[in-house]
Design a protein around this motif. Structure first.
Motif, PDB file in Angstrom:
ATOM      1  N   CYS A   3       0.882  -1.194  -0.022  1.00 30.62           N
ATOM      2  CA  CYS A   3      -0.100   0.010   0.046  1.00 30.62           C
ATOM      3  C   CYS A   3       1.084   1.286  -0.226  1.00 30.62           C
ATOM      4  O   CYS A   3       1.998   1.379   0.762  1.00 30.62           O
ATOM      5  CB  CYS A   3      -0.921  -0.188   1.280  1.00 30.62           C
ATOM      6  SG  CYS A   3      -2.224  -1.134   1.266  1.00 30.62           S
ATOM      7  N   THR A   4       0.358   2.382  -0.785  1.00 31.03           N
ATOM      8  CA  THR A   4       1.081   3.599  -0.839  1.00 31.03           C
ATOM      9  C   THR A   4      -0.315   4.538  -0.442  1.00 31.03           C
ATOM     10  O   THR A   4      -1.080   4.562  -1.142  1.00 31.03           O
ATOM     11  CB  THR A   4       1.319   3.964  -2.222  1.00 31.03           C
ATOM     12  OG1 THR A   4       2.613   2.995  -2.619  1.00 31.03           O
ATOM     13  CG2 THR A   4       2.194   5.149  -2.228  1.00 31.03           C
ATOM     14  N   VAL A   5       0.084   5.078   0.775  1.00 29.28           N
ATOM     15  CA  VAL A   5      -0.871   6.201   1.492  1.00 29.28           C
ATOM     16  C   VAL A   5      -0.699   7.393   0.966  1.00 29.28           C
ATOM     17  O   VAL A   5       0.269   7.921   0.958  1.00 29.28           O
ATOM     18  CB  VAL A   5      -1.153   5.916   2.887  1.00 29.28           C
ATOM     19  CG1 VAL A   5      -2.017   6.913   3.339  1.00 29.28           C
ATOM     20  CG2 VAL A   5      -1.307   4.269   3.150  1.00 29.28           C
ATOM     21  N   CYS A  12      -5.047   4.705   0.698  1.00 27.73           N
ATOM     22  CA  CYS A  12      -4.139   3.799   0.006  1.00 27.73           C
ATOM     23  C   CYS A  12      -4.657   4.246  -1.539  1.00 27.73           C
ATOM     24  O   CYS A  12      -5.677   4.234  -1.969  1.00 27.73           O
ATOM     25  CB  CYS A  12      -4.369   2.365   0.222  1.00 27.73           C
ATOM     26  SG  CYS A  12      -3.477   1.407  -0.890  1.00 27.73           S
ATOM     27  N   CYS A  15      -6.073   0.651  -2.868  1.00 18.98           N
ATOM     28  CA  CYS A  15      -7.339   0.015  -2.327  1.00 18.98           C
ATOM     29  C   CYS A  15      -8.398   1.045  -1.898  1.00 18.98           C
ATOM     30  O   CYS A  15      -9.392   0.722  -1.632  1.00 18.98           O
ATOM     31  CB  CYS A  15      -7.282  -1.116  -1.523  1.00 18.98           C
ATOM     32  SG  CYS A  15      -6.419  -0.736  -0.024  1.00 18.98           S
ATOM     33  N   THR A  18      -8.047   3.463   4.665  1.00 15.43           N
ATOM     34  CA  THR A  18      -7.241   4.086   5.643  1.00 15.43           C
ATOM     35  C   THR A  18      -6.162   3.041   6.223  1.00 15.43           C
ATOM     36  O   THR A  18      -6.423   1.676   6.149  1.00 15.43           O
ATOM     37  CB  THR A  18      -8.054   4.707   6.640  1.00 15.43           C
ATOM     38  OG1 THR A  18      -8.477   3.484   7.639  1.00 15.43           O
ATOM     39  CG2 THR A  18      -9.099   5.576   6.074  1.00 15.43           C
ATOM     40  N   LEU A  19      -5.187   3.658   6.842  1.00 13.56           N
ATOM     41  CA  LEU A  19      -4.395   2.683   7.458  1.00 13.56           C
ATOM     42  C   LEU A  19      -4.900   1.616   8.648  1.00 13.56           C
ATOM     43  O   LEU A  19      -4.614   0.908   8.853  1.00 13.56           O
ATOM     44  CB  LEU A  19      -3.077   3.462   7.967  1.00 13.56           C
ATOM     45  CG  LEU A  19      -2.126   3.945   7.101  1.00 13.56           C
ATOM     46  CD1 LEU A  19      -1.025   5.057   7.807  1.00 13.56           C
ATOM     47  CD2 LEU A  19      -1.338   2.914   6.273  1.00 13.56           C
ATOM     48  N   ILE A  22      -6.746  -0.956   6.796  1.00 13.20           N
ATOM     49  CA  ILE A  22      -5.830  -2.014   6.356  1.00 13.20           C
ATOM     50  C   ILE A  22      -5.341  -2.685   7.510  1.00 13.20           C
ATOM     51  O   ILE A  22      -5.204  -4.125   7.554  1.00 13.20           O
ATOM     52  CB  ILE A  22      -4.525  -1.196   5.882  1.00 13.20           C
ATOM     53  CG1 ILE A  22      -5.066  -0.660   4.380  1.00 13.20           C
ATOM     54  CG2 ILE A  22      -3.578  -2.173   5.557  1.00 13.20           C
ATOM     55  CD1 ILE A  22      -3.976   0.373   3.712  1.00 13.20           C
TER      56      ILE A  22
END
Length: 52
Positions: A3-5, A12, A15, A18-19, A22
């Protein structure tokens, strides 16, 4: 996939979770997961178009 937020939206880029979502995913009940999956497509609007 890793994931890249996006810092501005907190979502992300792959998808749209949020962190927190996830991190909680493996402990979420099936009903909550299904509810969340229905919400995710509408979150794309919260991400800067340049990052999509």
């Amino acid at each position: 996939m890793v994931c890249t937020v996006d810092g501005a939206s907190g979502l992300c880029l792959g998808c749209y979770r949020t962190l927190g979502e996830i991190a909680e995913w493996s402990r979420m009940g099936e009903q909550r997961r299904q509810q969340l999956m229905l919400e995710l497509p509408s979150r794309i609007e919260r991400i800067d178009p340049k990052l999509r």
